[in-house]
Design a protein around this motif. Structure first.
Motif, short mmCIF file in Angstrom:
data_model
loop_
_atom_site.label_atom_id
_atom_site.label_comp_id
_atom_site.label_asym_id
_atom_site.label_seq_id
_atom_site.Cartn_x
_atom_site.Cartn_y
_atom_site.Cartn_z
N GLN A 85 0.79 -1.22 0.00
CA GLN A 85 0.00 0.00 0.00
C GLN A 85 0.82 1.28 0.00
O GLN A 85 0.40 2.28 -0.58
CB GLN A 85 -0.95 0.01 1.19
CG GLN A 85 -2.03 -1.04 1.07
CD GLN A 85 -3.04 -0.95 2.20
OE1 GLN A 85 -2.92 -0.16 3.10
NE2 GLN A 85 -4.04 -1.81 2.13
N ASN A 86 1.97 1.30 0.64
CA ASN A 86 2.74 2.53 0.75
C ASN A 86 3.82 2.68 -0.30
O ASN A 86 4.37 3.75 -0.47
CB ASN A 86 3.36 2.66 2.14
CG ASN A 86 2.31 2.84 3.20
OD1 ASN A 86 1.20 3.29 2.94
ND2 ASN A 86 2.63 2.47 4.42
N THR A 87 4.15 1.62 -0.99
CA THR A 87 5.16 1.71 -2.03
C THR A 87 4.59 1.35 -3.40
O THR A 87 5.33 1.25 -4.36
CB THR A 87 6.36 0.80 -1.72
OG1 THR A 87 5.95 -0.56 -1.79
CG2 THR A 87 6.96 1.10 -0.37
N SER A 88 3.29 1.16 -3.48
CA SER A 88 2.57 0.86 -4.73
C SER A 88 3.08 -0.40 -5.42
O SER A 88 3.02 -0.51 -6.63
CB SER A 88 2.64 2.05 -5.69
OG SER A 88 2.02 3.17 -5.12
N LEU A 89 3.55 -1.35 -4.65
CA LEU A 89 4.02 -2.59 -5.25
C LEU A 89 2.89 -3.34 -5.95
O LEU A 89 3.08 -3.91 -7.02
CB LEU A 89 4.67 -3.50 -4.20
CG LEU A 89 5.25 -4.81 -4.72
CD1 LEU A 89 6.37 -4.54 -5.71
CD2 LEU A 89 5.76 -5.66 -3.58
N ALA A 130 1.52 9.85 5.10
CA ALA A 130 0.61 10.99 5.19
C ALA A 130 1.38 12.29 5.37
O ALA A 130 1.06 13.31 4.75
CB ALA A 130 -0.37 10.79 6.35
N GLN A 131 2.42 12.28 6.19
CA GLN A 131 3.22 13.49 6.40
C GLN A 131 3.99 13.87 5.13
O GLN A 131 4.13 15.05 4.83
CB GLN A 131 4.15 13.32 7.59
CG GLN A 131 3.43 13.42 8.90
CD GLN A 131 4.36 13.60 10.09
OE1 GLN A 131 5.54 13.27 10.03
NE2 GLN A 131 3.82 14.12 11.17
N LEU A 132 4.50 12.88 4.41
CA LEU A 132 5.19 13.16 3.16
C LEU A 132 4.25 13.79 2.14
O LEU A 132 4.60 14.75 1.45
CB LEU A 132 5.82 11.89 2.59
CG LEU A 132 7.03 11.36 3.33
CD1 LEU A 132 7.40 9.96 2.82
CD2 LEU A 132 8.21 12.30 3.21
N TYR A 133 3.02 13.26 2.03
CA TYR A 133 2.02 13.85 1.13
C TYR A 133 1.70 15.28 1.54
O TYR A 133 1.61 16.17 0.70
CB TYR A 133 0.73 13.02 1.13
CG TYR A 133 0.73 11.88 0.14
CD1 TYR A 133 1.01 12.08 -1.21
CD2 TYR A 133 0.44 10.59 0.55
CE1 TYR A 133 1.02 11.03 -2.10
CE2 TYR A 133 0.44 9.54 -0.34
CZ TYR A 133 0.73 9.76 -1.66
OH TYR A 133 0.72 8.73 -2.55
N ALA A 158 4.30 22.32 -0.38
CA ALA A 158 5.31 22.84 -1.31
C ALA A 158 4.67 23.19 -2.64
O ALA A 158 4.98 24.23 -3.24
CB ALA A 158 6.43 21.82 -1.50
N MET A 159 3.76 22.35 -3.12
CA MET A 159 3.08 22.61 -4.38
C MET A 159 2.21 23.87 -4.27
O MET A 159 2.20 24.72 -5.17
CB MET A 159 2.21 21.42 -4.77
CG MET A 159 1.50 21.61 -6.10
SD MET A 159 0.34 20.29 -6.45
CE MET A 159 -0.85 20.51 -5.15
N SER A 160 1.52 24.02 -3.16
CA SER A 160 0.67 25.19 -2.95
C SER A 160 1.50 26.47 -2.92
O SER A 160 1.11 27.49 -3.51
CB SER A 160 -0.11 25.03 -1.65
OG SER A 160 -0.88 26.17 -1.39
N GLN A 161 2.63 26.43 -2.24
CA GLN A 161 3.52 27.60 -2.18
C GLN A 161 4.06 27.94 -3.56
O GLN A 161 4.12 29.12 -3.94
CB GLN A 161 4.67 27.35 -1.20
CG GLN A 161 4.23 27.33 0.25
CD GLN A 161 5.33 26.88 1.19
OE1 GLN A 161 6.39 26.44 0.76
NE2 GLN A 161 5.07 26.97 2.49
#
Length: 103
Positions: free
Chosen positions: A32-36, A77-80, A86-89
């Motif tokens: 789930q977290n690495t999209s394997l 979740a924190q990485l997202y 960053a994208m918003s800024q």
């Protein structure tokens, strides 16, 4: 807990279940977290690359988990959230430069 082996007693069944659960604790974040499990690849070479990238991401998550004392899902979740900020800024920074009437 269910088993087709009727010779097992409750203690044996519980021991087997606990061993299997340890494996699941690694499979779930890996998938789930690495999209394997969501590999869009078709050829053996691209599949191998995707597998390697997933294992590398899992290893990095494990290192962060040990260093920060957080689980994989919280780290993800924190990485997202950090990426969205960053994208918003960046969007706010470049938005005055964007044309107003885009067709």
């Amino acid at each position: 807990m269910v088993s087709s082996d009727t010779s097992l007693d409750q203690a044996q069944l519980t021991t087997i279940y606990q061993r299997r659960w340890k494996v699941e604790e690694h499979h779930k974040p890996l998938k789930q977290n690495t999209s394997l499990g969501k590999s869009p690849t078709k050829t053996p070479n691209t599949q191998a690359n995707h597998f390697f990238a997933s294992i590398l991401a899992y290893t990095k998550l494990e290192i962060l988990k040990l260093q920060l004392g957080m689980g994989h899902f919280r780290l993800k979740a924190q990485l997202y959230l950090t990426g969205l900020k960053a994208m918003s800024q960046e969007l706010a920074r470049i938005s005055p430069k964007l044309p107003r009437n885009i067709s």
